[in-house]
Scaffold this motif. Structure first.
Motif, mmCIF file in Angstrom:
data_model
loop_
_atom_site.group_PDB
_atom_site.id
_atom_site.type_symbol
_atom_site.label_atom_id
_atom_site.label_comp_id
_atom_site.label_asym_id
_atom_site.label_seq_id
_atom_site.Cartn_x
_atom_site.Cartn_y
_atom_site.Cartn_z
ATOM 1 N N THR A 197 41.026 29.281 8.363
ATOM 2 C CA THR A 197 40.119 29.115 6.997
ATOM 3 C C THR A 197 38.785 29.914 7.361
ATOM 4 O O THR A 197 38.316 30.924 6.659
ATOM 5 N N TRP B 167 38.000 31.950 10.040
ATOM 6 C CA TRP B 167 38.118 33.336 10.240
ATOM 7 C C TRP B 167 38.309 34.310 8.902
ATOM 8 O O TRP B 167 37.936 35.264 9.029
ATOM 9 N N SER B 168 39.249 33.680 8.096
ATOM 10 C CA SER B 168 39.361 34.450 6.670
ATOM 11 C C SER B 168 38.350 34.652 5.993
ATOM 12 O O SER B 168 38.073 35.767 5.435
ATOM 13 N N ASN B 169 37.525 33.636 5.909
ATOM 14 C CA ASN B 169 36.321 33.766 5.250
ATOM 15 C C ASN B 169 35.345 34.713 5.830
ATOM 16 O O ASN B 169 34.675 35.524 4.889
ATOM 17 N N ILE C 109 48.807 35.314 5.735
ATOM 18 C CA ILE C 109 47.262 36.048 5.796
ATOM 19 C C ILE C 109 47.634 37.530 5.084
ATOM 20 O O ILE C 109 48.540 38.098 5.872
ATOM 21 N N LYS D 255 46.250 41.158 4.652
ATOM 22 C CA LYS D 255 45.118 41.863 5.079
ATOM 23 C C LYS D 255 44.311 42.461 4.101
ATOM 24 O O LYS D 255 44.828 42.892 2.879
ATOM 25 N N SER D 256 43.233 42.698 4.210
ATOM 26 C CA SER D 256 42.262 42.892 3.022
ATOM 27 C C SER D 256 42.114 44.587 3.169
ATOM 28 O O SER D 256 42.421 45.184 3.985
ATOM 29 N N ASN E 145 40.077 38.805 5.294
ATOM 30 C CA ASN E 145 41.564 38.684 5.124
ATOM 31 C C ASN E 145 41.821 37.449 4.514
ATOM 32 O O ASN E 145 41.675 36.414 5.152
ATOM 33 N N LYS E 146 42.645 37.657 3.569
ATOM 34 C CA LYS E 146 42.892 36.323 2.656
ATOM 35 C C LYS E 146 44.236 35.613 3.215
ATOM 36 O O LYS E 146 45.229 36.042 3.346
ATOM 37 N N ILE E 147 44.075 34.143 3.204
ATOM 38 C CA ILE E 147 45.131 33.202 3.409
ATOM 39 C C ILE E 147 45.790 33.021 2.206
ATOM 40 O O ILE E 147 45.263 32.174 1.152
#
Lengths: 169, 78
Positions: free
Chosen positions: B51, B53-55, B75, B77-78, B59-61
């Protein structure tokens, strides 16, 4: 991310246990798109050697758990409390403690220092060796891995002045 | 989770901190924007770590589940 965060770490310890935090944090920071620099000074310098021979000792560290990496789960969970009088006087005790820690880490799926260091380099973490301590302790550039920068306090401080996170380990 | 289709799968079972994060980042770097990575981890710390790392990376979970000590993340990819 437009606002790239910066991490500045001073790595001042060269035992197997304390080798982990700088490499874990620097590699994780790079994986989180941060610019990371690790400045190796004093006893942290051996972490840059091509051939690592890191050791750990329970002497003077009563908080260090001594676990056996084999046998049943209950046996592995036993914390062997060895008095310093024995661990500090028995030849080869540090080698044994080192072997046990390496084996436990391996069993728990923890990367080796070599692997983490390699991943730091791959992901663009900057390694800086303290020139002054190299001379004091007689370390030579040829013994160190490639890609290391050699400088002093000013170079670390230049990076740290812009850093969002600054750690002394 | 059936509506999420992952184009890649990364199995980090047995690996401990920070390896799942490092491997995920490496895999994501090789993917196209919008693609979804399915990552499996057995490290209990990875639930919160992923979470964070994503924030940080954006890159969204888009989905996650826990089953019998295994954590699965989707996940994007943004």
């Amino acid at each position: 991310m437009s606002d790239t965060k910066k991490l500045a770490i001073i790595a001042s310890k060269g035992t197997l246990d304390w080798a982990y935090p700088p490499f874990i944090l620097a590699s994780a920071a790079a994986a989180m798109d941060m610019d990371a620099m690790v400045f190796f000074t004093f006893y942290g310098l051996p972490l840059l050697k091509k051939d690592l021979d890191l050791k750990v000792t329970p002497v003077g560290n009563p908080a260090m758990p001594m676990k056996m990496p084999f046998g049943s789960k209950d046996f592995q969970n036993v914390n062997w409390s060895i008095p310093n009088l024995i661990s500090g006087n028995m030849p080869g005790f540090d080698s044994m403690a080192t072997m046990l820690m390496k084996e436990t880490f391996k069993k728990k799926g923890v990367a080796t220092i070599e692997e983490l260091r390699e991943m730091c380099i791959e992901s663009g973490v900057r390694f800086v060796a303290c020139q002054m301590t190299m001379e004091v302790f007689g370390f030579e550039k040829k013994d160190f891995i490639d890609g290391v920068e050699y400088a002093g306090a000013a170079m670390y401080l230049e990076h740290a002045a812009e850093a969002d996170i600054s750690l002394f380990i | 989770m059936s509506e999420v289709t992952a184009s890649r799968t990364l199995d980090c079972s047995g690996m401990n901190c920070p390896l799942p994060i490092l491997k995920t980042k490496k895999e994501i770097d090789q993917m196209q924007s919008g693609e979804v990575l399915k990552m499996i981890s057995t490290d209990p710390g990875s639930a919160n770590d992923m979470t964070s790392w994503s924030n940080r990376t954006g890159n969204k979970i888009v989905g996650s589940s826990t089953e019998g000590g295994a954590y699965t993340f989707y996940i994007q990819k943004s």
